[in-house]
Design a protein around this motif. Structure first.
Motif, mmCIF file in Angstrom:
data_model
loop_
_atom_site.group_PDB
_atom_site.id
_atom_site.type_symbol
_atom_site.label_atom_id
_atom_site.label_comp_id
_atom_site.label_asym_id
_atom_site.label_seq_id
_atom_site.Cartn_x
_atom_site.Cartn_y
_atom_site.Cartn_z
ATOM 1 N N SER A 114 -19.127 -54.133 -7.851
ATOM 2 C CA SER A 114 -18.563 -54.665 -6.606
ATOM 3 C C SER A 114 -19.292 -54.083 -5.410
ATOM 4 C CB SER A 114 -17.079 -54.303 -6.485
ATOM 5 O OG SER A 114 -16.401 -54.649 -7.636
ATOM 6 N N SER A 115 -19.590 -52.793 -5.514
ATOM 7 C CA SER A 115 -20.280 -52.111 -4.414
ATOM 8 C C SER A 115 -21.678 -52.704 -4.213
ATOM 9 C CB SER A 115 -20.340 -50.620 -4.759
ATOM 10 O OG SER A 115 -21.373 -50.000 -4.100
ATOM 11 N N ALA A 116 -22.411 -52.905 -5.309
ATOM 12 C CA ALA A 116 -23.776 -53.444 -5.206
ATOM 13 C C ALA A 116 -23.755 -54.870 -4.674
ATOM 14 C CB ALA A 116 -24.448 -53.394 -6.573
ATOM 15 N N LEU A 117 -22.828 -55.692 -5.178
ATOM 16 C CA LEU A 117 -22.778 -57.086 -4.722
ATOM 17 C C LEU A 117 -22.284 -57.172 -3.272
ATOM 18 C CD1 LEU A 117 -21.403 -58.759 -7.978
ATOM 19 C CD2 LEU A 117 -23.724 -58.937 -7.058
ATOM 20 N N GLY A 118 -21.319 -56.326 -2.919
ATOM 21 C CA GLY A 118 -20.821 -56.296 -1.537
ATOM 22 C C GLY A 118 -21.921 -55.918 -0.563
ATOM 23 N N SER A 119 -22.709 -54.897 -0.924
ATOM 24 C CA SER A 119 -23.791 -54.472 -0.028
ATOM 25 C C SER A 119 -24.865 -55.552 0.072
ATOM 26 C CB SER A 119 -24.398 -53.156 -0.502
ATOM 27 O OG SER A 119 -25.269 -53.380 -1.556
ATOM 28 N N THR A 120 -25.126 -56.271 -1.040
ATOM 29 C CA THR A 120 -26.104 -57.363 -1.004
ATOM 30 C C THR A 120 -25.645 -58.433 -0.021
ATOM 31 O OG1 THR A 120 -26.517 -56.930 -3.322
ATOM 32 C CG2 THR A 120 -27.352 -59.006 -2.480
ATOM 33 N N PHE A 121 -24.371 -58.755 -0.076
ATOM 34 C CA PHE A 121 -23.804 -59.739 0.850
ATOM 35 C C PHE A 121 -23.990 -59.263 2.295
ATOM 36 C CE2 PHE A 121 -20.422 -61.687 3.308
ATOM 37 C CZ PHE A 121 -20.413 -62.992 2.856
ATOM 38 N N GLY A 122 -23.641 -57.992 2.543
ATOM 39 C CA GLY A 122 -23.761 -57.422 3.895
ATOM 40 C C GLY A 122 -25.188 -57.464 4.408
ATOM 41 N N VAL A 123 -26.140 -57.110 3.539
ATOM 42 C CA VAL A 123 -27.548 -57.080 3.941
ATOM 43 C C VAL A 123 -28.040 -58.488 4.275
ATOM 44 C CG1 VAL A 123 -29.876 -56.764 2.981
ATOM 45 C CG2 VAL A 123 -28.210 -54.926 2.820
ATOM 46 N N PHE A 124 -27.663 -59.484 3.468
ATOM 47 C CA PHE A 124 -28.140 -60.851 3.736
ATOM 48 C C PHE A 124 -27.479 -61.443 4.982
ATOM 49 C CE2 PHE A 124 -29.940 -60.382 -0.477
ATOM 50 C CZ PHE A 124 -31.220 -60.849 -0.235
ATOM 51 N N VAL A 125 -26.238 -61.091 5.243
ATOM 52 C CA VAL A 125 -25.608 -61.534 6.494
ATOM 53 C C VAL A 125 -26.339 -60.896 7.679
ATOM 54 C CG1 VAL A 125 -23.501 -61.383 7.883
ATOM 55 C CG2 VAL A 125 -23.345 -62.025 5.493
ATOM 56 N N LEU A 126 -26.674 -59.615 7.546
ATOM 57 C CA LEU A 126 -27.406 -58.916 8.613
ATOM 58 C C LEU A 126 -28.741 -59.612 8.882
ATOM 59 C CD1 LEU A 126 -27.948 -56.426 10.469
ATOM 60 C CD2 LEU A 126 -28.768 -55.215 8.462
ATOM 61 N N ILE A 127 -29.463 -59.938 7.812
ATOM 62 C CA ILE A 127 -30.762 -60.601 7.971
ATOM 63 C C ILE A 127 -30.580 -61.972 8.636
ATOM 64 C CG2 ILE A 127 -32.703 -61.627 6.697
ATOM 65 C CD1 ILE A 127 -32.431 -59.290 4.702
ATOM 66 N N ALA A 128 -29.532 -62.681 8.229
ATOM 67 C CA ALA A 128 -29.295 -64.012 8.786
ATOM 68 C C ALA A 128 -28.936 -63.943 10.268
ATOM 69 C CB ALA A 128 -28.179 -64.695 8.003
ATOM 70 N N LEU A 129 -28.205 -62.884 10.658
ATOM 71 C CA LEU A 129 -27.751 -62.786 12.048
ATOM 72 C C LEU A 129 -28.749 -62.091 12.964
ATOM 73 C CD1 LEU A 129 -23.946 -61.975 11.647
ATOM 74 C CD2 LEU A 129 -25.004 -64.162 12.152
ATOM 75 N N LEU A 130 -29.754 -61.466 12.383
ATOM 76 C CA LEU A 130 -30.709 -60.706 13.197
ATOM 77 C C LEU A 130 -31.419 -61.560 14.261
ATOM 78 C CD1 LEU A 130 -31.057 -57.712 13.040
ATOM 79 C CD2 LEU A 130 -33.107 -58.022 11.682
ATOM 80 N N PRO A 131 -31.861 -62.806 13.935
ATOM 81 C CA PRO A 131 -32.499 -63.616 14.990
ATOM 82 C C PRO A 131 -31.563 -63.883 16.165
ATOM 83 C CG PRO A 131 -32.850 -64.609 12.833
ATOM 84 C CD PRO A 131 -31.876 -63.503 12.648
ATOM 85 N N SER A 258 -13.665 -60.258 0.281
ATOM 86 C CA SER A 258 -13.637 -58.836 0.666
ATOM 87 C C SER A 258 -14.936 -58.456 1.372
ATOM 88 C CB SER A 258 -13.449 -57.946 -0.563
ATOM 89 O OG SER A 258 -12.296 -58.307 -1.237
ATOM 90 N N SER A 259 -16.061 -59.032 0.911
ATOM 91 C CA SER A 259 -17.344 -58.739 1.559
ATOM 92 C C SER A 259 -17.362 -59.270 2.988
ATOM 93 C CB SER A 259 -18.497 -59.357 0.769
ATOM 94 O OG SER A 259 -18.490 -58.877 -0.547
ATOM 95 N N VAL A 260 -16.789 -60.459 3.188
ATOM 96 C CA VAL A 260 -16.722 -61.023 4.553
ATOM 97 C C VAL A 260 -15.892 -60.087 5.438
ATOM 98 C CG1 VAL A 260 -15.848 -62.960 5.938
ATOM 99 C CG2 VAL A 260 -17.043 -63.412 3.784
ATOM 100 N N ILE A 261 -14.768 -59.620 4.917
ATOM 101 C CA ILE A 261 -13.910 -58.682 5.671
ATOM 102 C C ILE A 261 -14.733 -57.441 6.040
ATOM 103 C CG2 ILE A 261 -11.930 -57.087 5.447
ATOM 104 C CD1 ILE A 261 -10.569 -59.284 3.730
#
Lengths: 503, 159
Positions: A114-131, A258-261
């Motif tokens: 859960s931790s690994a998948l949650g962090s993957t979600f967080g990282v990809f959201v960060l990359i998507a929102l960076l622009p 939970s990752s979105v939260i």
């Protein structure tokens, strides 16, 4: 942007740079799995070692330290009912009952996945929102940065310590400490008291070492615990790794929610992983049809907080990198380290050093996966860490902190400063004064003061109209909301209690 | 202090934090008087706001203390055995600093580890000596040789 992302990934995977996030992850794992210590202490200890390094290895190392190894704190939470750090506190609610039912390996593997998948979600959201964040950072001027600094300070003060007034006082004290040294415009010495050491300003490194590393180790010494967890032996582990992984994928909907939260809460300065974990746990229990199983070894009670706690790191990096507003102690230290190496978060970092930003993000990503995989493989030996005798650990950390302080500028006065702040940090911890607003104010002090002066000057010259800028007005409304919300919430709660008493 | 009433003593104890912060703010405010208009404007504004917040916190602490019962105060009185422990912990930390200042980083740290492990952690001679040697040698190896940092040589050897 895609080119920079690929270049950042290439830098991370190239030799010898790949060693830095790996080393950072291993140290972060050790510290996170050791009750009484945390990543903030480790980051404070590592900062002095990196002074002479180039920015790339520093960024790779801190990418691993800032958000990596969160899962390791859950190992002690699940096995011993002792969370490695605050953000792992929720996991023990269902993790520890699972251990008592002989399903420790299931709980740990589920937490790792859960931790690994949650962090993957967080990282990809960060990359998507960076622009988007980059565009926003480019359009901001001094008045907006000034309001952002004030907003960040009030938000952290309101959310970090329980009492709004105490948080604000500490933010005020932190700003005063940031003013020590010279005035940026007139170069007039300020608050130096004729002491040569203070004329260059109060250095962030000894303050961090004192407030976080020394204060924690002093507290550990005074706690009188023979071993870190208070236990002499680690228990035998039961359950199965494959079952934990299967269960995580079976509840993929909960994992995503939970990752979105986690990402949303992480992006708000000052809230932190523990709140993200509790909110996700609350969501998991409320959305379940059979709520009664929560708190008695329910696997969903492990998935939700773990995914949220790790996804929040991606969210927390967004305001830090784009606006220079740190969300908590870890990101404040990252900001300090970036400044020490001449990197200014905001438009400069996101335009001139975008490859480095991506190297940092990929390092965080690698660190989270590495922690989960290694954590699963080494769960047995790691669980024995918490039976380590306190007396054997304390001298090494004390020595590292004192030596680290002297290494920064070769000044013994920095070690004295660290000791002083160690005592202050311990007193603050005991007397329930929040340390985070003080550190963040110390980091944000120059941003606050420079932009305040620039805003006033531009206003005097008629180049801007402060009150006609929409973002300034929005930020002002948010600041008022930050200050009023805790008072309103308390008022509503007391009215409810009175209402119940009347009935 | 014998003629001070228990109520006043409780109030004084409750005000300790805010009084300390008031003293700090007062010192900084006094210092800020010597600053010119430009250099002093921002610190004075922040000081003013901080002082107002400290006054508010003081009032909140006193109000809370006034509501607290006498028993609660008696319960919260600290155990003298526990109270001596923080002093010892602080003494160890200051002792390390003194050893580093006098003997230098590597030697001072090694001697500190030996003393700490023998006296406080009650470890055996073998483990304490090996630990102390490892710390001293590790500092030189990692910081001096690998990272090229300058370790503090020690006041005794400099003078």
């Amino acid at each position: 942007m895609i080119d920079a992302a690929l270049q950042g990934l290439g830098l991370l995977l190239s030799w010898p740079w790949i060693l830095y996030p790996i080393a950072g992850t291993l140290f972060a794992m050790l510290f996170s799995a050791t009750p009484g210590l945390n990543n903030s202490s480790l980051m404070a200890l590592v900062i002095p070692i990196t002074f002479s390094w180039d920015p790339l290895p520093v960024i790779l190392l801190f990418g691993a330290l800032v958000g990596g190894a969160t899962f390791m704190g859950s190992v002690t939470a699940i096995l011993f009912n002792i969370p490695g750090k605050a953000s792992n506190a929720v996991t023990l609610l269902d993790g520890y009952p699972m251990t008592r039912q002989g399903r420790a390996r299931t709980a740990i593997s589920c937490a790792a996945m859960s931790s690994a998948l949650g962090s993957t979600f967080g990282v990809f959201v960060l990359i998507a929102l960076l622009p988007i964040a980059r565009g926003a950072a480019l359009s901001l001027g001094p008045p907006e940065y000034l309001m952002l600094a004030i907003w960040g300070l009030t938000l952290i003060a309101a959310l970090s310590g329980g009492s709004l007034v105490r948080g604000l006082i500490m933010a005020g004290v932190g700003l005063q400490l940031a003013f020590v040294g010279h005035d940026p415009r007139t170069a007039e010495p300020r608050f130096a008291f004729g002491i040569e050491y203070l004329q260059d300003g109060l250095s962030l490194v000894p303050v961090l070492l004192g407030l976080f590393a020394l204060a924690e180790v002093l507290d550990l010494m005074i706690s009188g615990r023979g071993t870190l967890s208070g236990r002499q032996h680690a228990d035998e582990l039961g359950g199965s790794v494959s079952e934990g992984i299967r269960e995580t994928f079976r509840h993929w909907g909960l994992l995503v929610r939970s990752s979105v939260i986690g990402v949303v809460i992480g992006a708000i300065p000052g809230i932190g992983g523990s709140v993200a974990g509790f909110v996700a746990y609350g969501h998991a229990s409320h959305s379940a049809q059979d709520r009664s199983r929560f708190g008695r070894g329910e696997i969903r009670g492990v998935i939700a907080p773990e995914a949220a706690s790790d996804a929040k790191d991606g969210g927390a990096l967004l305001p830090t990198l784009a606006l220079g507003i740190p969300g908590g102690t870890g990101t404040a230290m990252l900001l300090g380290v970036l400044s020490l190496h001449g990197l200014t978060p905001g438009r400069q970092l996101l335009t001139d050093h975008l490859t480095l930003v991506f190297a940092l993000i990929w390092s965080l990503f690698l660190s989270n996966w590495l922690t989960s995989l290694l954590g699963l493989a080494l769960v047995g030996p790691i669980s024995r860490l918490s039976t380590l005798r306190t007396g054997r650990l304390v001298p090494a950390i004390l020595v590292l902190a004192i030596v680290g302080a002297t290494l920064y500028r070769g000044l013994i006065a920095d070690a004295v400063c660290a000791v002083l702040f160690g005592v202050i940090g311990l007193a603050m911890k005991w007397r329930k004064w929040p340390r985070v607003p003080l550190v963040i104010a110390l980091v944000l002090g120059p941003l606050f003061e420079t932009n305040l002066h620039l805003t006033l000057r531009l206003q005097e010259l008629g180049r801007i109209d402060f009150w006609s800028r929409p973002l300034v007005v929005v930020m002002l409304a948010l600041i008022v909301l930050n200050l009023m919300l805790p008072i309103l919430v308390r008022r509503v709660q007391s009215l409810r209690v009175l209402g119940r008493q009347d009935r | 202090m014998s003629h001070v009433s228990p109520y006043a003593r409780r109030m004084l104890r409750a005000s300790f934090d805010t009084l300390t912060l008031t003293a700090l703010t007062g010192i900084l405010a006094y210092q800020s008087l010597s600053l010119d208009r430009v250099a002093g404007s921002v610190p004075r504004t922040v000081l003013f706001v901080t002082a107002a917040l400290i006054a508010l916190q003081w009032a909140l602490d006193l109000r809370r203390e006034a509501w607290r019962s006498q028993t609660a105060v008696a319960d919260s009185a600290r155990d003298p055995v526990q109270a001596s422990s923080p002093t010892a912990a602080l003494a160890w930390m200051i002792g390390l600093l003194a050893l580093v200042v006098l003997l230098g980083t590597a030697l001072g740290s090694a001697i500190f580890c030996l003393l700490f492990l023998r006296r406080r952690a009650r470890e055996g001679w073998w483990l304490s000596t090996a630990y102390a040697f490892a710390v001293g040698a590790g500092l030189v190896l990692v910081f001096r040789w690998l990272l090229g940092a300058r370790l503090y040589p020690g006041w005794l050897w400099l003078h």
